[in-house]
Scaffold this motif. Structure first.
Motif, PDB file in Angstrom:
ATOM      1  N   ASP A 150      -3.901  -2.274   2.731  1.00 44.71           N
ATOM      2  CA  ASP A 150      -4.375  -1.318   1.742  1.00 44.71           C
ATOM      3  C   ASP A 150      -4.519  -2.096   0.438  1.00 44.71           C
ATOM      4  N   GLY A 154      -2.840   0.577  -7.034  1.00 48.59           N
ATOM      5  CA  GLY A 154      -1.720   1.507  -7.054  1.00 48.59           C
ATOM      6  C   GLY A 154      -0.519   0.944  -6.333  1.00 48.59           C
ATOM      7  N   ARG A 155       0.440   1.806  -6.072  1.00 53.50           N
ATOM      8  CA  ARG A 155       1.730   1.371  -5.537  1.00 53.50           C
ATOM      9  C   ARG A 155       1.660   0.771  -4.139  1.00 53.50           C
ATOM     10  N   LYS A 156       0.645   1.100  -3.349  1.00 57.59           N
ATOM     11  CA  LYS A 156       0.561   0.568  -1.983  1.00 57.59           C
ATOM     12  C   LYS A 156      -0.316  -0.677  -1.874  1.00 57.59           C
ATOM     13  N   GLN A 159      -0.057  -3.716   0.705  1.00 49.75           N
ATOM     14  CA  GLN A 159       0.813  -3.358   1.824  1.00 49.75           C
ATOM     15  C   GLN A 159       0.021  -3.313   3.137  1.00 49.75           C
TER      16      GLN A 159
END
Length: 165
Positions: A150, A154-156, A159
């Motif tokens: 991903d 953003g936060r992901k 990952q």
């Protein structure tokens, strides 16, 4: 390498990728010097097990040379209107000539990009100029994704994606 029983990508990711979004393809030389080019089309096979990206040979000489030498490829599928982004990697990409029967695939991709970029205010003329190609200059690169990440800001971001059937 992915299992034949467990899809690498989620249905949501596959739908986004199949809609005709921006595709950037990259590889590298033996000294790790990167080579990068915008694809003029893509096709996502069932469950994302086989991906085909299309490049103009005349614009992608070094990239095609790097992929042919190593089989290494990274492809980034990004939806311009949302920045939703998926990166796929493989070490076993295969080059072949694009076929006449793939012209509709390239047209479908163009229509998807026209629609996507129109959401950002870009006219069809811009999109057509960016993705212009001659079929006899197009190379198809087929690969089975071995890794998926991903890359949506953003936060992901960065990952690994955990697919589901």
């Amino acid at each position: 390498m992915e299992s034949s029983h467990s899809p690498l990508l989620t249905l949501e990711h596959l739908a986004m990728m199949d809609a005709g979004v921006s595709v950037i393809v990259s590889s590298c030389g033996p000294d790790l010097t990167p080579s990068v080019m915008r694809a003029v089309g893509s096709q996502v096979g069932p469950q994302g097990r086989l991906i085909t990206v299309y490049l103009c040979r005349s614009q992608s000489v070094q990239l095609l040379r790097d992929i042919a030498r190593s089989g290494r490829l990274a492809a980034v599928f990004s939806q311009p209107s949302t920045h939703k982004t998926v990166q796929l990697k493989t070490t076993s990409a295969r080059l072949r000539e694009a076929r006449e029967d793939e012209a509709p695939v390239l047209q479908r991709y163009l229509r998807g990009m026209e629609q996507e970029l129109s959401l950002l205010g870009f006219d069809r003329v811009f999109t057509r100029a960016m993705l212009t190609h001659r079929l006899d200059d197009v190379v198809a690169i087929e690969f089975q994704p071995e890794q998926a990440f991903d890359q949506t800001p953003g936060r992901k971001a960065g990952q690994p994606i955990v697919g589901r059937p």
